[in-house]
Design an enzyme around this catalytic site. Structure first.
Site, PDB file in Angstrom:
ATOM      1  N   ASN A 215      35.485  38.623  41.531  1.00 25.22           N
ATOM      2  CA  ASN A 215      35.562  38.402  42.557  1.00 25.22           C
ATOM      3  C   ASN A 215      34.318  37.025  42.575  1.00 25.22           C
ATOM      4  OD1 ASN A 215      37.305  36.986  44.745  1.00 25.22           O
ATOM      5  ND2 ASN A 215      35.361  37.006  45.192  1.00 25.22           N
TER       6      ASN A 215
ATOM      7  N   ASP B  90      23.597  42.183  41.029  1.00 28.53           N
ATOM      8  CA  ASP B  90      22.960  40.612  40.463  1.00 28.53           C
ATOM      9  C   ASP B  90      24.653  40.858  39.244  1.00 28.53           C
ATOM     10  OD1 ASP B  90      23.537  38.060  39.036  1.00 28.53           O
ATOM     11  OD2 ASP B  90      21.208  38.591  38.917  1.00 28.53           O
ATOM     12  N   VAL B  91      25.880  40.116  39.138  1.00 27.80           N
ATOM     13  CA  VAL B  91      26.585  40.504  38.293  1.00 27.80           C
ATOM     14  C   VAL B  91      26.491  39.444  36.951  1.00 27.80           C
ATOM     15  CG1 VAL B  91      28.101  41.185  39.525  1.00 27.80           C
ATOM     16  CG2 VAL B  91      28.432  39.069  39.247  1.00 27.80           C
TER      17      VAL B  91
ATOM     18  N   TYR C 150      32.022  24.554  36.512  1.00 33.98           N
ATOM     19  CA  TYR C 150      33.229  25.876  36.939  1.00 33.98           C
ATOM     20  C   TYR C 150      34.841  25.451  36.070  1.00 33.98           C
ATOM     21  CZ  TYR C 150      35.311  27.642  40.957  1.00 33.98           C
ATOM     22  OH  TYR C 150      36.400  28.274  42.545  1.00 33.98           O
TER      23      TYR C 150
ATOM     24  N   ASP D 232      27.911  42.718  46.305  1.00 35.05           N
ATOM     25  CA  ASP D 232      27.524  41.821  46.086  1.00 35.05           C
ATOM     26  C   ASP D 232      25.827  41.366  45.840  1.00 35.05           C
ATOM     27  OD1 ASP D 232      29.060  39.184  47.842  1.00 35.05           O
ATOM     28  OD2 ASP D 232      26.945  38.521  47.381  1.00 35.05           O
TER      29      ASP D 232
ATOM     30  N   LYS E 193      36.431  28.822  34.677  1.00 36.29           N
ATOM     31  CA  LYS E 193      37.841  29.034  35.351  1.00 36.29           C
ATOM     32  C   LYS E 193      38.946  28.429  34.218  1.00 36.29           C
ATOM     33  CE  LYS E 193      36.518  29.988  39.390  1.00 36.29           C
ATOM     34  NZ  LYS E 193      36.352  31.485  39.582  1.00 36.29           N
TER      35      LYS E 193
ATOM     36  N   THR F 201      36.612  29.538  53.249  1.00 33.44           N
ATOM     37  CA  THR F 201      36.012  30.766  52.929  1.00 33.44           C
ATOM     38  C   THR F 201      34.858  30.699  52.833  1.00 33.44           C
ATOM     39  OG1 THR F 201      35.460  30.183  50.140  1.00 33.44           O
ATOM     40  CG2 THR F 201      37.400  31.260  50.938  1.00 33.44           C
TER      41      THR F 201
HETATM   42  N1  LIG Z   1      37.389  28.838  47.961  1.00 32.02           N
HETATM   43  C1  LIG Z   1      38.041  28.284  47.613  1.00 32.02           C
HETATM   44  O1  LIG Z   1      38.792  27.516  48.024  1.00 32.02           O
HETATM   45  C2  LIG Z   1      38.349  28.996  45.654  1.00 32.02           C
HETATM   46  C3  LIG Z   1      39.555  28.122  45.118  1.00 32.02           C
HETATM   47  C4  LIG Z   1      39.322  29.015  43.710  1.00 32.02           C
HETATM   48  C5  LIG Z   1      38.542  29.885  43.661  1.00 32.02           C
HETATM   49  N2  LIG Z   1      37.677  30.124  44.155  1.00 32.02           N
HETATM   50  C6  LIG Z   1      37.137  31.869  44.110  1.00 32.02           C
HETATM   51  O2  LIG Z   1      37.013  32.864  44.641  1.00 32.02           O
HETATM   52  C7  LIG Z   1      36.006  33.859  44.479  1.00 32.02           C
HETATM   53  C8  LIG Z   1      35.585  33.950  45.875  1.00 32.02           C
HETATM   54  O3  LIG Z   1      34.704  33.149  46.454  1.00 32.02           O
HETATM   55  P1  LIG Z   1      34.757  32.597  48.275  1.00 32.02           P
HETATM   56  O4  LIG Z   1      35.229  31.401  47.730  1.00 32.02           O
HETATM   57  O5  LIG Z   1      34.989  33.243  47.994  1.00 32.02           O
HETATM   58  O6  LIG Z   1      33.397  32.377  47.893  1.00 32.02           O
HETATM   59  P2  LIG Z   1      32.194  32.842  48.905  1.00 32.02           P
HETATM   60  O7  LIG Z   1      30.824  32.387  48.214  1.00 32.02           O
HETATM   61  O8  LIG Z   1      32.665  33.379  50.269  1.00 32.02           O
HETATM   62  O9  LIG Z   1      32.004  34.346  47.709  1.00 32.02           O
HETATM   63  C9  LIG Z   1      31.548  34.452  46.472  1.00 32.02           C
HETATM   64  C10 LIG Z   1      30.402  35.495  46.495  1.00 32.02           C
HETATM   65  O10 LIG Z   1      29.897  35.840  45.174  1.00 32.02           O
HETATM   66  C11 LIG Z   1      28.464  35.910  45.449  1.00 32.02           C
HETATM   67  N3  LIG Z   1      27.648  36.170  44.501  1.00 32.02           N
HETATM   68  C12 LIG Z   1      27.481  34.662  43.717  1.00 32.02           C
HETATM   69  N4  LIG Z   1      26.599  34.805  42.152  1.00 32.02           N
HETATM   70  C13 LIG Z   1      26.712  36.516  42.420  1.00 32.02           C
HETATM   71  C14 LIG Z   1      25.874  37.211  41.314  1.00 32.02           C
HETATM   72  N5  LIG Z   1      25.389  36.483  40.964  1.00 32.02           N
HETATM   73  N6  LIG Z   1      26.190  38.445  41.677  1.00 32.02           N
HETATM   74  C15 LIG Z   1      27.134  39.042  42.266  1.00 32.02           C
HETATM   75  N7  LIG Z   1      27.621  38.272  43.665  1.00 32.02           N
HETATM   76  C16 LIG Z   1      27.511  36.893  43.394  1.00 32.02           C
HETATM   77  C17 LIG Z   1      28.327  35.944  46.464  1.00 32.02           C
HETATM   78  O11 LIG Z   1      27.214  36.263  47.283  1.00 32.02           O
HETATM   79  C18 LIG Z   1      29.411  34.950  48.094  1.00 32.02           C
HETATM   80  O12 LIG Z   1      29.533  36.343  48.825  1.00 32.02           O
HETATM   81  C19 LIG Z   1      35.265  33.206  43.687  1.00 32.02           C
HETATM   82  O13 LIG Z   1      35.414  33.791  42.146  1.00 32.02           O
HETATM   83  C20 LIG Z   1      35.658  31.609  43.759  1.00 32.02           C
HETATM   84  O14 LIG Z   1      35.051  30.714  42.266  1.00 32.02           O
HETATM   85  C21 LIG Z   1      37.304  30.223  45.604  1.00 32.02           C
END
Ligand SMILES: NC(=O)c1ccc[n+]([C@@H]2O[C@H](COP(=O)([O-])OP(=O)(O)OC[C@H]3O[C@@H](n4cnc5c(N)ncnc54)[C@H](O)[C@@H]3O)[C@@H](O)[C@H]2O)c1
Length: 237
Positions: free
Chosen positions: A66, A39-40, A132, A18, A136, A167
């Site tokens: 992710n 940092d991805v 977004y 992360d 996606k 989340t």
């Molecule tokens: N929560 C939802 O309802 C939902 C729905 C559809 C898709 N998603 C997708 O699921 C995935 C995970 O999201 P989540 O809901 O668990 O949110 P989250 O905020 O808990 O997790 C996202 C993580 O990405 C990390 N991150 C952000 N920028 C970064 C970078 N530059 N380098 C490295 N890490 C980085 C953050 O620190 C965080 O820990 C994402 O791709 C999100 O788009 C989430």
């Protein structure tokens, strides 16, 4: 983190990553895995993540991309280039870097492999902001395209498309956990709240040998939001 736990429970040695160690270092310790900060949006960080994983564990069989942010909201006329570019960097470019460097490692090892990415219901309907939604939708195309490219190497490429899931990201939108649970259960045709473990289970399946002939696909885990939330009146009779 839930996906890391599920993969570890399935016998994988797991490296979590992360941008901040607050999000993952403890989980990595819990599951006997490693944590590497990256940092991805920076290709060099992703390349280092892959090479360090190979050094420490000796192999790389599965990569899950992710990372995500919500990105800018608002009308197209008001979005600043810097906000657009950052969202695309986190949501789309990062997966390009992850797939590129993991695929190189997998090709060199010659054992095949599995590349996975988190897409979204926003890959199929416009539920988020413009950046977004665009990122996606782009991931769906990238998964199909790279699956075609890497199938001769025995590398499978798939996605999991979560629906509205509880989340930290979704908690940015709601007042508190109770409000989030109430709303998220309304956004689920089955009337339940999707938890990170529900998404992790789909990733664990796609990473496993049970999915050995699945490539270029996405599993939608949305409690029926895409298909079942607009019930035709015929069902109400
Ligand atoms: N929560 C939802 O309802 C939902 C729905 C559809 C898709 N998603 C997708 O699921 C995935 C995970 O999201 P989540 O809901 O668990 O949110 P989250 O905020 O808990 O997790 C996202 C993580 O990405 C990390 N991150 C952000 N920028 C970064 C970078 N530059 N380098 C490295 N890490 C980085 C953050 O620190 C965080 O820990 C994402 O791709 C999100 O788009 C989430």
């Amino acid at each position: 983190m839930a996906t890391g736990r599920a993969l570890a429970a399935g016998g994988h040695h797991v490296v979590l990553s992360d941008i901040s160690p607050d999000r993952g270092e403890v989980t990595a310790r819990d599951i006997g895995g490693l944590f590497i900060t990256a940092d991805v949006t920076r290709e060099a960080d992703v390349a280092n993540l892959v090479s360090t994983t190979r050094e420490k564990l000796g192999r790389l069989d599965v990569m899950v991309c992710n990372a995500g942010i919500i990105g800018p909201g608002g009308r197209i006329t008001d979005i600043e280039d810097v906000d657009w570019s950052n969202a695309i960097a986190v949501l789309l470019n990062s997966v390009f870097y992850g797939m590129k460097h993991a695929a190189r490692a997998m090709q060199a090892a010659g054992r095949g492999g599995v590349l996975l990415a988190t897409t979204s219901i926003a890959a199929h309907r416009t539920v988020g902001g413009h950046a977004y939604n665009a990122a996606k939708h782009g991931l769906t195309g990238l998964i199909r395209s790279v699956a075609t490219d890497l199938s001769p190497d025995g590398i499978r490429v798939n996605g999991v498309a979560p629906g509205h899931t509880l989340t930290p990201m979704s908690m940015q939108v709601y007042r508190d956990t109770d409000a989030a649970r109430t709303r998220l259960s309304q956004l689920n045709a089955l009337g339940k709240v999707i938890e990170p473990e529900d998404i992790a289970a789909a990733f664990a399946f796609l990473a496993s040998d049970a999915a050995r002939y699945i490539t270029g696909q996405e599993i939608v885990v949305d409690g029926g939001w895409l298909e079942c939330m607009n019930r035709p009146a015929i069902f109400d009779r």
